[in-house]
Design an enzyme around this catalytic site. Sequence first.
Site, PDB file in Angstrom:
ATOM      1  N   LYS B  33     -12.615  72.998   5.385  1.00 43.45           N
ATOM      2  CA  LYS B  33     -11.800  72.565   6.519  1.00 43.45           C
ATOM      3  C   LYS B  33     -10.582  71.783   6.023  1.00 43.45           C
ATOM      4  CE  LYS B  33     -14.813  68.538   7.362  1.00 43.45           C
ATOM      5  NZ  LYS B  33     -13.986  67.333   7.385  1.00 43.45           N
ATOM      6  N   TYR B 242      13.713  49.443  -2.183  1.00 39.79           N
ATOM      7  CA  TYR B 242      13.990  48.895  -0.861  1.00 39.79           C
ATOM      8  C   TYR B 242      13.531  47.446  -0.726  1.00 39.79           C
ATOM      9  CZ  TYR B 242      15.473  53.280   1.266  1.00 39.79           C
ATOM     10  OH  TYR B 242      16.167  54.411   1.601  1.00 39.79           O
TER      11      TYR B 242
END
Lengths: 347, 347
Positions: B33, B242
């Site tokens: 899955k 950042y």
Amino acid sequence: MSTATLSIDLDAIRANWRALNEKTSGETGAVVKANAYGLGAGFVAKALLKEGVQTFFVAVAEEGVVVRKSLGNASTIYIFGGHMQGDTELIREYRLTPLLNSVDQLIRHVETLPHHPFGIQLDTGMNRLGMEPVEWHAVRELALPLNPKLIMSHLACADDPDHDMNVKQLAEFHKMTDDLDIPKSLSATGGILLGSDYHFDLTRPGVGLYGGFPFEQARAVAKVNIPIIQTREVDVGETVGYSNTWRAPTPRRIATVSAGYADGIIRAMGGKTALYAGDVACPIVGRISMDLIGVDVTLLTQPVESLELLNDRQTIDVLAENAGTIGYEILTSLGGRYQRRYLGDMG
Amino acid sequence: MSTATLSIDLDAIRANWRALNEKTSGETGAVVKANAYGLGAGFVAKALLKEGVQTFFVAVAEEGVVVRKSLGNASTIYIFGGHMQGDTELIREYRLTPLLNSVDQLIRHVETLPHHPFGIQLDTGMNRLGMEPVEWHAVRELALPLNPKLIMSHLACADDPDHDMNVKQLAEFHKMTDDLDIPKSLSATGGILLGSDYHFDLTRPGVGLYGGFPFEQARAVAKVNIPIIQTREVDVGETVGYSNTWRAPTPRRIATVSAGYADGIIRAMGGKTALYAGDVACPIVGRISMDLIGVDVTLLTQPVESLELLNDRQTIDVLAENAGTIGYEILTSLGGRYQRRYLGDMG
């Protein structure tokens, strides 16, 4: 159908671009890297092209190929990662414009594609991508006669207007480029909001297009709707989900919905996040699993077939706060299993 | 080429399956899955088919289609999500076997595909998917003559062998199914490791195949290798990335690599994670950005072209610990931008 639906409102992206364009003194481009922040670079670029956007930015050459195929030949596609070894054929064939980051890249570009357009990326203090002042000083006499199409840098702290880094980077960019007669670019969404001193000839909005902080007036772009597989009553004291982390304090009605962290519904947001049925918030209960989430729907007065995770009320920034991250990561995590539905003018 | 490479070792997946199969008393299936936990359901299923796996499990019908196309007609593909509205045509056309979770699904299945195989999913206490004891009691006389192919449930706490939930769910499963002459299944990887009392006729290993906890002897399956775009010297006190969160304590050499959280390198792991050049750990510095990461490569004595994030030493479970999550989420987050390279026998 039991997969969740990710709806992407192209009209909202266009409205966000127009709103940022109105604030911008020069040309306004669009950043569509990382598959347009997970929302589909081909669709987004084409919708923005119709709005009048002429200049697009991607992270790597492979992303540029997708955008070029969608846009046709009329626009400019810059690559932030520059010209890497192995990229030459893609850059040539798909008419991509690398933003050269280093002397090594400049030499590679000139040797392999001597007449192919390029830009220059400078580092003004973020120490991430681009030539340092000393490096640029050493090669500018070589680079300038080759007619770079753009000279750019990137701000490290533009989301915080009061950070002194903004002024420092602006000053450094002026110092490195003021004597050059080449189009210049310094700002993404945050820099646009800092004001016209930061705009130069071209801006590069990204997250603002997709409805996220720091562009607080942005329209929400992405919605996620998740089908309910089944609903059950649980008694006081029963547990739900992996490791029995949630226990019913009173008799509750629990829905199991068909999505999970494999769909980018970050596990860490579980404890603080609800799914919505109209205006009613239905809290997630228990751990988010890979493909399934338990939701307390006791408050609903009538059965529903699906619940909303992302919407105008629970935005990417709300989910980011819940998960301890930023809205950008919410978007880029959304994953490949959704049925994707594009709303608005496809361009 | 500036995108990172995700290598998937199909031989390791097969070796992990064999090791779990040796521990299993009945048949051993395979859970593929969520695109085989992000690693490519079509490739993984085909490789396992060649190893002798006959029974596969997916979350939703759409995933079953991918697996069926890869496998041809020789195997059984169960859908954990059961038979949802809108799934009927896919289930019929691709010969998928839904694991019916509720009376509603049973009725839907019988009405739309009366002679099409199905299984039954029972809830034994996890309160996630499956019929409750009272619900099962009410419909078993209707369901049993229709010849269900499998009757199954799922353990909530199997990763913790000492959890009393395991014994409780085992007892409940016996109570609900002991009088039935239908193949039975209760356990995924964790349940296999709990011992043969938990195995019944068919087990459903998932994460153990892909190299993750709780199967501690598993071979690592996924490797991630990230190209360096450029390298720079930073002086004492300079910041990287950042928001200036990292400041060089001494002069350092910093590489910028071409991958980021858009590639599932979860932002939260940044502070604790290194990239590897052979045996040398090079710490991530500054914030992980969407497409780029700063790495301190000062310790390297010679230049390298790329660095490893995932390898035999820094496994999915190590990264999960660093990011505050589980190895499963590390895998399913890996994203669509990698160059994927399958190693070993493709089946």
